[in-house]
Scaffold this motif. Structure first.
Motif: not given
Length: 433
Positions: A111-126
């Motif tokens: 779940g934490i990895h998914r939350s970090i991924a969501k944050n990185y999507i907002s930053q365009h760090r795909f």
């Protein structure tokens, strides 16, 4: 005979008058009396509640710093704060809290990895988002939730076959999350009517659930879809529906500003709305919209001031790669700045090798007069690979520059149908292709 001619002329004038009146009514969609209440400084209860929640959870964490779950809650609140006020530091602080939490538990919670991924999507760090989602998938917990996000990231990275596989894995026509991704897939493939049909099914689900967050998301997004389909009245209506739920929804207000500008050519009304948004949700691209409006008005000085403000806000905040696309397009069309544009385009291709990124590179080549390299890029990476109007427009100009544009490969009519989406500044250029 003369009397008949006069009668016919009067009839034709009458018909023309009626037609003109109807055309003006169809053109005028926004009504200030319907949205002016959303342009007044008023209490933002959502924002105030988030700040109160932050203070509450920060105190709980300070009292019990061993409770890492408090960090997850705080991170989510700071991410919400970013969505409301546009302050990039809040998004970065949200990331910091998640990384701290992830380190404490040695990366063992999906779940934490998914939350970090969501944050990185907002930053365009795909690419970094993908890495965390792959970790989440390996850990196993809630693989369906991970697959949904994997679809999102693969779409952003141009891994369309992998995205399609993930869409198949989450197939469930009773699932809101699946439907909105199916709509995105159809839109990507150029089937906008099907995408809207699917979005409307998702909207019925959101309305039945009476979940305001789902309704907010679907109303604002389906408003965009309707706009792309030329259904401007429907688009406007759903931006209003969004504002009825969230009086401070700046995304919906920006959508109404675009209708005022692009559809109605009411630049004064559009600028008034944008000025209000600036006071509540300051993001750099608002100045680019202002620059477009002033360009349409022929006010070169005001346009340059807006562009200067855009670059000032960028320099005052570290947005990472979030504005690479805008910068590449601006620099490509600015004499003396094409080297910067080329560097940014190449970086975007490295970050996300999509048709959109390759289009930036082709556009740089076109603007420096290197038509051959521009054609080489589009022939391999963008021709018949994207339905984005701006990419199609660039393709047309590059084909024309290479004396390769003809009736069979031209999409001029499609572009003329997309003028609302592209904006009125490109109308004359498209007509003369």
């Amino acid at each position: 005979m003369r009397n008949q001619t006069i009668k016919l002329s009067i009839l034709l004038l009458f018909i023309f008058f009626i037609f003109s009146c109807n055309s003006k009514e169809q053109l005028h969609i926004t009504k200030k009396k319907e949205y002016k209440e959303y342009l007044t400084n008023k209490k933002n209860s959502k924002l105030e509640n988030i700040k109160k929640d932050i203070a509450y959870w920060q105190k709980k964490y300070n009292d019990a710093p061993n409770q890492y779950t408090y960090l997850i809650t705080l991170s989510g609140l700071y991410a919400q704060l970013f969505e409301i006020n546009g302050t990039i530091k809040d998004l970065y602080y949200s990331e910091k809290l998640l990384l701290d939490c992830n380190n404490r538990i040695k990366g063992e919670k999906a779940g934490i990895h998914r939350s970090i991924a969501k944050n990185y999507i907002s930053q365009h760090r795909f690419k970094e988002a993908l890495s965390h989602l792959e970790n989440a998938y390996e850990l196993g917990e809630n693989k369906k939730g991970t697959n949904k996000m994997l679809f999102d990231v693969h779409m952003e990275l141009g891994n369309y076959d992998l995205a399609k596989d993930k869409l198949s894995e989450i197939l469930d026509y009773k699932d809101f999350d699946y439907l909105i991704r199916l709509a995105k897939w159809n839109d990507h493939n150029g089937n906008l009517d099907k995408a809207i049909e699917v979005m409307e099914k998702a909207m019925k689900m959101a309305e039945a659930s009476k979940n305001n967050e789902l309704r907010l998301w679907i109303y604002s997004n389906i408003a965009d879809f309707y706009g792309h389909a030329g259904r401007i009245q429907d688009s406007y209506n759903y931006y209003l529906k969004t504002l009825e739920i969230d009086n401070n929804n700046m995304y919906a207000l920006k959508g109404i500003a675009w209708i005022a500008f692009s559809h109605e050519k009411n630049t004064k009304q559009a600028i008034e709305i944008i000025n209000y948004i600036e006071s509540k949700h300051l993001v750099p691209d608002l100045y680019l919209l202002k620059a477009d409006i002033y360009d349409y008005e022929g006010d070169a000085r005001a346009k340059q001031i807006a562009l200067n403000d855009y670059f000032r806000v960028l320099s005052e905040n570290d947005y990472g790669d979030m504005y690479n696309k805008y910068n590449a397009l601006l620099f490509a069309e600015t004499p003396g700045e094409t080297d910067k544009a080329l560097m940014i385009a190449e970086k975007e291709i490295f970050n996300r090798p999509t048709p959109e990124s390759y289009d930036l590179l082709a556009w740089v080549y076109y603007n420096i007069g290197d038509y051959k390299n521009a054609y080489d890029v589009i022939s391999k990476h963008t021709l018949n690979k994207s339905h984005e109007p701006l990419i199609i427009y660039h393709n047309e100009l590059i084909l024309k520059a290479n004396n390769m544009l003809n009736e069979k490969n031209s999409h001029k009519e499609e572009l003329l149908e997309s003028i609302y989406e592209l904006g009125p500044n490109l109308e004359k250029q498209i007509i003369t292709i």
